[in-house]
Structures are given as structure tokens and as C-alpha cells.
Scaffold this motif. Structure first.
Motif, PDB file in Angstrom:
ATOM      1  N   ASP A  32     -64.775  18.915  57.544  1.00 22.41           N
ATOM      2  CA  ASP A  32     -65.169  18.939  56.133  1.00 22.41           C
ATOM      3  C   ASP A  32     -65.007  20.309  55.485  1.00 22.41           C
ATOM      4  OD1 ASP A  32     -67.230  20.224  57.427  1.00 22.41           O
ATOM      5  OD2 ASP A  32     -68.805  18.853  56.748  1.00 22.41           O
ATOM      6  N   THR A  33     -64.504  21.297  56.222  1.00 23.43           N
ATOM      7  CA  THR A  33     -64.139  22.592  55.667  1.00 23.43           C
ATOM      8  C   THR A  33     -62.807  23.020  56.290  1.00 23.43           C
ATOM      9  OG1 THR A  33     -65.235  23.895  57.385  1.00 23.43           O
ATOM     10  CG2 THR A  33     -66.568  23.282  55.453  1.00 23.43           C
ATOM     11  N   VAL A  34     -62.135  23.953  55.637  1.00 24.29           N
ATOM     12  CA  VAL A  34     -60.902  24.494  56.229  1.00 24.29           C
ATOM     13  C   VAL A  34     -61.226  25.185  57.550  1.00 24.29           C
ATOM     14  CG1 VAL A  34     -59.074  26.220  55.898  1.00 24.29           C
ATOM     15  CG2 VAL A  34     -59.649  24.633  54.048  1.00 24.29           C
ATOM     16  N   ARG A  35     -62.375  25.822  57.633  1.00 22.18           N
ATOM     17  CA  ARG A  35     -62.771  26.454  58.900  1.00 22.18           C
ATOM     18  C   ARG A  35     -62.904  25.411  60.010  1.00 22.18           C
ATOM     19  NH1 ARG A  35     -65.419  31.315  60.035  1.00 22.18           N
ATOM     20  NH2 ARG A  35     -65.692  31.550  62.269  1.00 22.18           N
ATOM     21  N   ALA A  36     -63.512  24.266  59.710  1.00 23.61           N
ATOM     22  CA  ALA A  36     -63.653  23.205  60.716  1.00 23.61           C
ATOM     23  C   ALA A  36     -62.294  22.634  61.104  1.00 23.61           C
ATOM     24  CB  ALA A  36     -64.577  22.111  60.189  1.00 23.61           C
ATOM     25  N   GLN A  37     -61.379  22.502  60.139  1.00 20.39           N
ATOM     26  CA  GLN A  37     -60.041  22.006  60.449  1.00 20.39           C
ATOM     27  C   GLN A  37     -59.288  23.007  61.336  1.00 20.39           C
ATOM     28  OE1 GLN A  37     -58.128  20.932  56.731  1.00 20.39           O
ATOM     29  NE2 GLN A  37     -59.913  19.750  56.074  1.00 20.39           N
ATOM     30  N   MET A  38     -59.465  24.291  61.072  1.00 22.20           N
ATOM     31  CA  MET A  38     -58.876  25.311  61.939  1.00 22.20           C
ATOM     32  C   MET A  38     -59.427  25.196  63.353  1.00 22.20           C
ATOM     33  SD  MET A  38     -59.828  28.428  63.482  1.00 22.20           S
ATOM     34  CE  MET A  38     -60.995  29.333  62.484  1.00 22.20           C
ATOM     35  N   GLU A  39     -60.714  24.987  63.493  1.00 26.01           N
ATOM     36  CA  GLU A  39     -61.317  24.870  64.820  1.00 26.01           C
ATOM     37  C   GLU A  39     -60.801  23.630  65.547  1.00 26.01           C
ATOM     38  OE1 GLU A  39     -65.402  25.001  63.689  1.00 26.01           O
ATOM     39  OE2 GLU A  39     -65.467  27.201  63.631  1.00 26.01           O
ATOM     40  N   TYR A  40     -60.525  22.544  64.809  1.00 22.14           N
ATOM     41  CA  TYR A  40     -59.928  21.358  65.429  1.00 22.14           C
ATOM     42  C   TYR A  40     -58.552  21.684  66.005  1.00 22.14           C
ATOM     43  CZ  TYR A  40     -57.193  17.074  65.705  1.00 22.14           C
ATOM     44  OH  TYR A  40     -56.341  16.086  66.136  1.00 22.14           O
TER      45      TYR A  40
END
Length: 346
Positions: A32-40
Motif C-alpha cells: 500500500d506504499t511505494v516503500r512496501a512495494q520496494m520491500e516486496y
């Protein structure tokens, strides 16, 4: 035979650092954030980074920026930065390249003169100022991350080099800052290999001796970067220039001086009382390219004087490409890719 996977890419460079901007063909990422997508991507789907930074598609000196829909309503687009060492939360050169690419691709409509918009990095919102002349993006000014000095003029014994004096700044990652002249370097292109070897020895010695913790982010991993500093000359009132170069990975010296390296320099100059808000520093690379860092303000966060800054540079478009990934190719590793890339339709 497997159906080929395809995606669209714009190759750019800022200061000599090539950033491969992925503009389409990627399935929506969870988070739900660009940071979370990066972590994925970092934890579960690292295949795109590996594909584009290593043979047969690329080399480790490049970077990759994946443009994704922003999750912050104030931002025009999001982007995820991928480099040989992993997934930094911010990079000045990559931001300059991505901001240029979204203008050239029409994701943000390009207008003559000066325009402002916001991008969403894994580090959060980044304000962008773009200067367009005759349809050409002539300059991008982006916010640097708030930067501060963690360690000032410490000493460490480095095998093969002796006692080395260094400082440590945080500017999006932890940087060791060393005086190039003290180490016998003039920061010329013919020294590139020796600079990489010297930096690797120093970084390994620091990593073995100690770790670093950000005052709000906590443990962000071992110190990865080293910035060689040339002498600072004053070229005008409030305007300084210094030759510089940045080590980011074994054998890899950045082509540019790096935006985060320039931010780190501003933090050190402020710490040493050599710069005031409004002053600018141009860092000049081994290849005679440069970025300009502007010291915009300072605030106190606990024991740290945190420097607010911007980085200005220009990106050039090198090419537009549709990349075809054939998983039957023995040089291509498709693990961590299939869930990301769209199959060719039609």
C-alpha cells in the motif's frame, strides 16, 4: 517454448550514471506504499533487478528505476530504485533521471519554463523542479534527504593502507568521507581502478569494526558507501567546487559524483562551519560531469545538525527499448521474474 515476456524501458544518464527507467509491462505490485512495494521486490521478487544489472542485459555500474503508480495522492508517480548493492530508499541521480523520464514519457505533462511536481520514492515524497527550454528538460532540482554527520574525523587502521582518517554522514545511506589528497589521489579518470580498491579496503575495515544507526530509522545495515573528497575551492560568493567520486560496491565507482554523496558533503561542510544556508557546492566527477548541491537550511534533531538540501543536475535520454525476456535463454534466470512481467499479447 515459453512465451516471451516484454516490458518498455527508457535508458537515461545523469552525470554519466546510467539509469534504466522501466515504464511499462510490469504487473501491479503488492503493497500500500511505494516503500512496501520496494520491500516486496527486495524480499520476494528480485529478478528484475538482477536481469537488468547483469549480463546479457546490463552491467553492475547501471541502475534501474521502476516507475509505479503513486500511492500518495500528492505525487504524480512513484519509483523504486534498484542498484547492484540492493534497493536504496533514495538516490539523487536516479531521481533526476526518473523525473526527466516521466516528463519525456508524458506521465507528467511537459511545459515550457519552470514547473513543479512531486514523486514518491521509497523514502517518501520528493519535490521536483524541472526547467524546460524549447521542449528539452535542461535541469532537474530535487530534494536531497536530510543529511547529518554521525562521526567526525575518526581513525582506523586499514590493512595495506595504514591509519586512515574518515568521517561518516547519513544522506540516504551511510557514507564514509575521506580526503582524496591525504590518500595520494588527484581524482582523475586514470585512478578509477585504484580508487575502487582503496575504497573497498576502507569500507571493509569500517564494517568489521563498527555499525551505524540512524536516529529515527534505526539499523539500516552496514555502511556501504565511500566518498572521496578533493580540495574545496571558492569560485564565487557562496559558490564552491570540489572534485569528488563515490564508491558503491566492490569494483564499482559511480560515473557521477552522486546526489547523496553531494548531500553528505554539504552536511560535512556545515559541521565544520564552512558553509551557510543558501550556499552551493558543485561536485565534479572523474569524467568532468557535475551536480550542484544547495544548502537550504538546518535543524537540530537531538545531537545532530540535520542539513536540508537540494540537488540539481541534467539527465539525457539515451534510447527507448522494448526488452524481450526469453526464459529458454540459458543466460536468463526467470525465477523472480514471471510474476512481474506481462506476457506478449496478440
Amino acid at each position: 517454448m515459453n512465451q516471451p515476456l516484454t516490458f518498455r524501458m527508457m535508458d537515461t544518464h545523469a552525470g554519466g550514471d546510467v539509469s534504466r527507467i522501466v515504464l511499462g509491462g510490469i504487473e501491479p505490485l503488492p503493497g500500500d506504499t511505494v516503500r512496501a512495494q520496494m520491500e516486496y521486490l527486495r524480499d520476494d521478487a528480485d529478478g528484475l533487478r538482477k536481469l537488468l544489472l547483469f549480463e546479457p542485459y546490463g552491467i553492475p555500474e547501471m541502475s534501474v528505476d521502476l516507475v509505479v503508480p503513486a500511492t500518495d495522492p500528492a505525487a504524480a508517480a512513484g519509483y523504486i530504485i534498484m542498484e547492484v548493492m540492493g534497493y536504496p530508499i533514495y538516490s539523487g541521480s536516479n531521481t533526476i533521471c526518473t523525473a526527466t523520464a516521466v516528463l519525456e514519457a508524458g506521465i507528467v505533462p511537459k511545459r515550457e519554463g519552470v514547473q513543479h511536481f512531486t514523486l514518491e520514492a521509497p523514502a517518501g515524497r520528493v519535490k521536483i523542479e524541472a526547467r524546460v527550454e524549447d521542449g528539452v528538460v535542461e535541469a532537474i532540482t530535487c530534494e536531497g534527504l536530510p543529511s547529518y554527520i554521525d562521526t567526525h574525523r575518526a581513525s582506523i587502521r586499514v590493512p595495506g593502507l595504514g591509519d586512515i582518517t574518515y568521517s561518516v554522514a547519513y544522506s540516504g545511506g551511510f557514507y564514509a568521507l575521506v580526503d582524496a589528497t591525504e590518500l595520494g589521489f588527484g581524482l582523475t579518470l586514470d585512478e578509477e581502478r585504484r580508487l575502487a580498491d582503496c575504497a573497498h579496503r576502507i569500507v571493509e575495515a569500517i564494517q568489521a569494526e563498527r555499525g551505524f544507526s540512524h536516529y529515527t530509522l534505526g539499523d539500516v545495515g552496514p555502511l556501504p558507501f565511500l566518498h572521496f573528497m578533493g580540495p574545496v575551492e571558492q569560485v564565487a560568493d557562496g559558490f564552491y567546487r570540489s572534485r569528488s567520486t563515490t564508491y558503491v560496491h566492490p569494483g564499482v565507482i559511480c560515473r557521477s559524483t552522486t546526489g547523496t554523496g553531494t548531500s553528505a558533503r554539504l552536511a560535512l561542510m556545515n559541521h565544520e562551519g564552512r558553509i551557510r544556508p543558501g550556499d552551493r557546492l558543485e561536485t565534479v566527477s572523474l569524467r568532468e560531469t557535475g551536480f550542484i548541491g544547495t544548502f537550504t537550511g538546518v535543524r537540530q534533531e537531538g545531537p545532530h545538525a540535520v542539513v536540508e538540501n537540494t540537488i540539481t543536475g541534467k539527465a539525457y535520454v539515451l534510447g527507448h527499448t522494448e526488452v524481450v525476456v526469453n526464459c529458454d535463454d540459458p543466460l536468463v534466470e526467470c525465477n523472480g521474474l514471471r510474476q512481474l512481467l506481462s506476457a506478449r499479447r496478440g
